[in-house]
Scaffold this active site. Structure first.
Site, short mmCIF file in Angstrom:
data_model
loop_
_atom_site.label_atom_id
_atom_site.label_comp_id
_atom_site.label_asym_id
_atom_site.label_seq_id
_atom_site.Cartn_x
_atom_site.Cartn_y
_atom_site.Cartn_z
N TYR A 142 -32.87 -14.13 -15.29
CA TYR A 142 -32.06 -13.16 -16.01
C TYR A 142 -32.74 -12.70 -17.30
O TYR A 142 -32.50 -11.58 -17.76
CB TYR A 142 -30.69 -13.75 -16.35
CG TYR A 142 -29.73 -13.83 -15.19
CD1 TYR A 142 -30.17 -14.18 -13.93
CD2 TYR A 142 -28.39 -13.55 -15.36
CE1 TYR A 142 -29.29 -14.27 -12.86
CE2 TYR A 142 -27.51 -13.62 -14.29
CZ TYR A 142 -27.97 -13.99 -13.05
OH TYR A 142 -27.09 -14.06 -12.00
N LYS A 189 -33.85 -25.82 -5.80
CA LYS A 189 -34.62 -25.52 -4.59
C LYS A 189 -36.02 -26.10 -4.78
O LYS A 189 -37.04 -25.39 -4.75
CB LYS A 189 -34.66 -24.00 -4.33
CG LYS A 189 -35.18 -23.63 -2.93
CD LYS A 189 -34.25 -24.11 -1.83
CE LYS A 189 -34.72 -23.59 -0.47
NZ LYS A 189 -33.90 -24.11 0.64
N ASP A 221 -28.95 -24.02 -0.89
CA ASP A 221 -28.33 -23.55 0.35
C ASP A 221 -27.36 -24.59 0.90
O ASP A 221 -26.27 -24.26 1.37
CB ASP A 221 -29.39 -23.18 1.39
CG ASP A 221 -30.54 -24.16 1.46
OD1 ASP A 221 -30.57 -25.13 0.67
OD2 ASP A 221 -31.43 -23.97 2.31
N ASP A 245 -24.55 -18.71 -11.20
CA ASP A 245 -23.79 -17.48 -11.12
C ASP A 245 -23.19 -17.31 -9.73
O ASP A 245 -22.00 -17.02 -9.56
CB ASP A 245 -24.71 -16.30 -11.46
CG ASP A 245 -23.96 -15.01 -11.69
OD1 ASP A 245 -22.71 -15.00 -11.59
OD2 ASP A 245 -24.60 -13.99 -11.99
N ASP A 249 -18.97 -18.24 -8.45
CA ASP A 249 -18.13 -17.21 -7.83
C ASP A 249 -17.71 -17.63 -6.43
O ASP A 249 -16.58 -17.39 -6.01
CB ASP A 249 -18.88 -15.88 -7.78
CG ASP A 249 -18.87 -15.15 -9.11
OD1 ASP A 249 -18.31 -15.70 -10.08
OD2 ASP A 249 -19.43 -14.04 -9.21
#
Length: 371
Positions: A142, A189, A221, A245, A249
């Protein structure tokens, strides 16, 4: 206690839900003899329209000189497609996080018993779920270098983390776990990403300082799947910016509605509190937006300043609103209550919970709930 609070309502439904939050805090001030001084400022699309900047200097100066920031939402259909990324509404929030030194976004996930059937997930899967996501918000893709070639055919976003950025939020996550069920899950990851390998290395080292806290590791994942099939296994989830993020959600489906989830963003000396939902411009000024996430962000604000009893009163008022079905249409499609009515109910309950008599027949038909 006296607190000066910067109010950045922002765009879309932000001003409507934040208004209800201010009502709740005012009620808390009356009942517990606190003074909350609110000062409003611009951010996002409305700030671009009026000042040409998503984060005006006046807004930043206010936030740097207040005890806390109460944030609404940013985003506007006219501005979101702006090709000039420096003038997009979300840049106001991102720049504010950087300027205030905010690095830990905290999102609790705990469904309400009266709303378990609202979730698309089975009751037996989500019942008794209670975990919190610690998302790092100062680094990663970001904020790192971004490139696009002149032809607009090749782009890149650098994902970069320093050990210092990882260390500070990791300690915060472990200290929180010590007060809860004593388990931290790092989501990364590490099989592919060098930044994830650094995260895993540092978290393993820090975990040795917290022998009473169990630590485990999940690839992102797998974590995305586990949040859906077995959310009760989690206590504190720790992860980097992008993964956090997305996962936070995703986790909103456990509660049944994104309009129920608050968050806190913390730094060493600053704190910002906001709902996790977007600006929902289609609902602007229609009195249909769910204010509960924003109101619960005020509960997190109170808890941050050590006002636990006051925070519990806000949670209790929200639970009572849900129990009596005084909710917006996203929680009950047959509801006759709007944003303002839900906010009024919650603030009235905070003010005089022992003196109220709730007439359920009137609640059902959307009339006065107090006689």
């Amino acid at each position: 206690m006296n607190l000066k609070i910067a109010v950045l309502s922002g765009d879309g439904i932000g001003p409507e839900v934040v208004l209800q939050t201010k009502k709740a805090l005012y009620a808390i001030g009356v009942v517990f003899d606190h003074e909350f001084v609110f000062e409003d400022a611009l951010i996002g699309a409305v700030a671009i329209e009026k000042t040409g900047k998503p984060l005006p200097d006046q807004t930043l100066n206010l936030c740097l000189n207040t005890d806390a920031v109460l944030f609404g939402t940013v985003g506007d259909l006219k501005q979101d497609g702006n090709s000039n990324t420096h003038l997009s509404p979300i840049q106001g929030l991102l720049k504010l996080r950087q300027a205030l030194g905010l690095y830990a976004n905290i999102r609790p996930i705990k469904p309400y018993n009266d709303l378990l059937d609202l979730s698309p997930l089975k009751r037996k899967i989500i019942e008794d779920t209670d975990f919190v996501i610690f998302r790092e918000i100062s680094g990663g893709s970001y904020f790192s270098e971004k490139k696009i070639n002149k032809q607009g055919t090749l782009a890149s976003d650098l994902c970069e983390y320093s050990d210092e950025e990882i260390i500070r939020i990791t300690h915060l996550a472990f200290r929180t776990a010590q007060k809860r069920r004593k388990k931290v899950t790092l989501v990364d990851k590490a099989s592919i990403l060098e930044t994830s390998r650094l995260w895993r290395k540092i978290v393993k080292e820090i975990s040795e300082n917290y022998p009473d806290v169990a630590v485990d590791f999940l690839y992102v994942d797998n974590a995305a799947m586990q949040i859906i099939i077995n959310p009760k296994q989690f206590d504190v989830i720790l992860t980097e910016n992008l993964f956090g993020d997305i996962l936070s959600d995703e986790a909103s489906v456990i509660t049944g509605a994104i309009g129920l989830l608050p968050s806190a963003s913390l730094g060493n000396s600053s704190a910002l509190f906001e709902p996790i939902h977007g600006s929902f411009p289609e609902a602007k000024r229609k009195n249909i937006a769910n204010p509960i996430a924003s109101i619960l962000s005020a509960a997190m604000l109170l808890d941050h300043f050590g006002l636990q009893e006051e925070s519990r009163r806000v949670y209790e008022a929200v639970e009572k609103a849900i129990e009596f079905n005084v909710v917006t249409a996203d929680l009950n499609p047959y509801s006759k209550f709007g944003t303002n009515e839900v906010g009024d109910f919650i603030s009235n309950y905070i003010l005089s919970k022992d003196d109220l008599y709730f007439k359920s027949d009137n609640v059902y038909i959307g009339q006065s709930t107090i006689v």
